[in-house]
Design an enzyme around this catalytic site. Structure first.
Site, PDB file in Angstrom:
ATOM      1  CE  LYS A 201      -4.201  -1.791   2.208  1.00 55.79           C
ATOM      2  NZ  LYS A 201      -5.139  -1.635   3.340  1.00 55.79           N
ATOM      3  CE1 TYR A 304      -4.241 -11.503  11.384  1.00 59.69           C
ATOM      4  CE2 TYR A 304      -2.798  -9.609  11.555  1.00 59.69           C
ATOM      5  CZ  TYR A 304      -3.680 -10.376  10.822  1.00 59.69           C
ATOM      6  OH  TYR A 304      -4.004 -10.021   9.543  1.00 59.69           O
TER       7      TYR A 304
END
Length: 323
Positions: A201, A304
């Protein structure tokens, strides 16, 4: 002068005057050239601001001028957000719309076109945090096995290609756009290297390790691909030799997850989640995983830890005699 984004050209003059449309064009050009935002983000920002302008036009009963827009009040923004909420727009989309409007407001302020204090007075909507759903290890490996699709009538090179792409997503934690954006020269031959330089990105590059068995799968695909894979061309090509689109891999996973009895959450991006979750569950360092995934902020990677904690609690509840 930078070429305007196509999203800006679609603004109609009956909802915004020429001066406001021009400033919006310049704002999007600034985001693309200076901030290096992705085309999808630019398109979403342009759409959100355009929807706000159309709402204000109806709300005020007149075309939105630059001076009137700079005099926005908090009640106007709340009314726009309420209208979007009534259309069953989720909190995340509302947050993005507010972020786009604030970005546009800051741009106008820097350009001396007015200060829109009402935008900073609005609280961002609350959104519920949902944990990514990783694919189990055994299933993730089966996605990368071309033999799982042995009964299909597709050409063997296409089956090998799809298996190589999914092995790369799971083996290196790449976004699908990153994997499909790799050039042939970017991928070393088996035994000749173990690192990929990936463009993520914002056109930011990073180095990620790649497993030798994944490189072997890519080489197997390249060896039987009917098209010449030029060094400066894409390593993964479509049925006609052009760049491979992400939708092909998404459809492949849809067919495979049905055959494997997996839920709809088993998508190409879920393989990236699985990469991070399985690394973390085996003692991987959170900072290192952040670098591997290309996350700008550690807080993005910390989600996570919630997955891993959820798994530990599940094991505890099912195995502990006092649970």
């Amino acid at each position: 002068m930078t070429k305007p984004a196509s999203a800006v050209q679609s603004i109609e003059l009956d909802c915004a005057d020429d001066s406001l449309a021009l400033e919006m064009t310049r704002w999007l050009s600034h985001l693309r050239a200076e901030r290096r935002l992705s085309p999808k983000t630019l398109e979403a920002y342009a759409r959100d601001v355009r929807q706000c302008l159309q709402f204000l036009c109806e709300h005020w009963g007149a075309s939105v001028t630059l001076r009137r827009f700079a005099a926005l009040e908090a009640s106007d923004i709340r009314a726009f957000m309420a209208m979007r909420r009534a259309d069953d727009i989720g909190g995340r989309s509302l947050m993005r719309a507010l972020a786009g409007l604030r970005s546009f407001g800051r741009f106008l302020e820097r350009e001396g076109k007015g200060k829109i204090g009402a935008l900073s007075a609005i609280r961002a909507p609350k959104i519920g945090k949902s944990l990514p759903k990783p694919v189990p290890i055994v299933a993730a490996k089966r996605f990368a096995d071309a033999n799982e699709r042995a009964g299909e009538t597709r050409d063997p090179w296409i089956l090998a290609r799809d298996a190589a792409v999914m092995a790369l997503l799971y083996g290196s934690g790449l976004r699908i756009s990153e994997a499909l954006g790799l050039k042939r020269r970017d991928v070393p031959l088996p035994g000749a290297g173990d690192v990929l330089v990936v463009t993520g990105k914002g056109n930011k590059t990073r180095m990620v390790p790649v497993l030798q068995n994944v490189l072997a799968l890519i080489q197997e695909y390249a060896a039987i691909c009917p098209y010449a894979l030029k060094p400066e061309g894409p390593v993964f090509v479509g049925a006609r030799g052009g760049p491979l689109g992400p939708r092909i891999i998404q459809l492949t996973m849809e067919r495979l997850r049905s055959a494997l009895g997996l839920p709809d959450s088993a998508t190409p991006h879920a393989l990236r989640h699985s990469f991070a979750t399985h690394l973390l569950s085996r003692g991987g360092d959170l900072r290192a995983i952040q670098e591997l995934l290309g996350h700008a902020s550690l807080s993005t990677t910390q989600i996570y830890t919630g997955i891993d904690s959820e798994r530990l609690l599940e094991v505890y509840k099912t195995a502990h005699p006092r649970a």
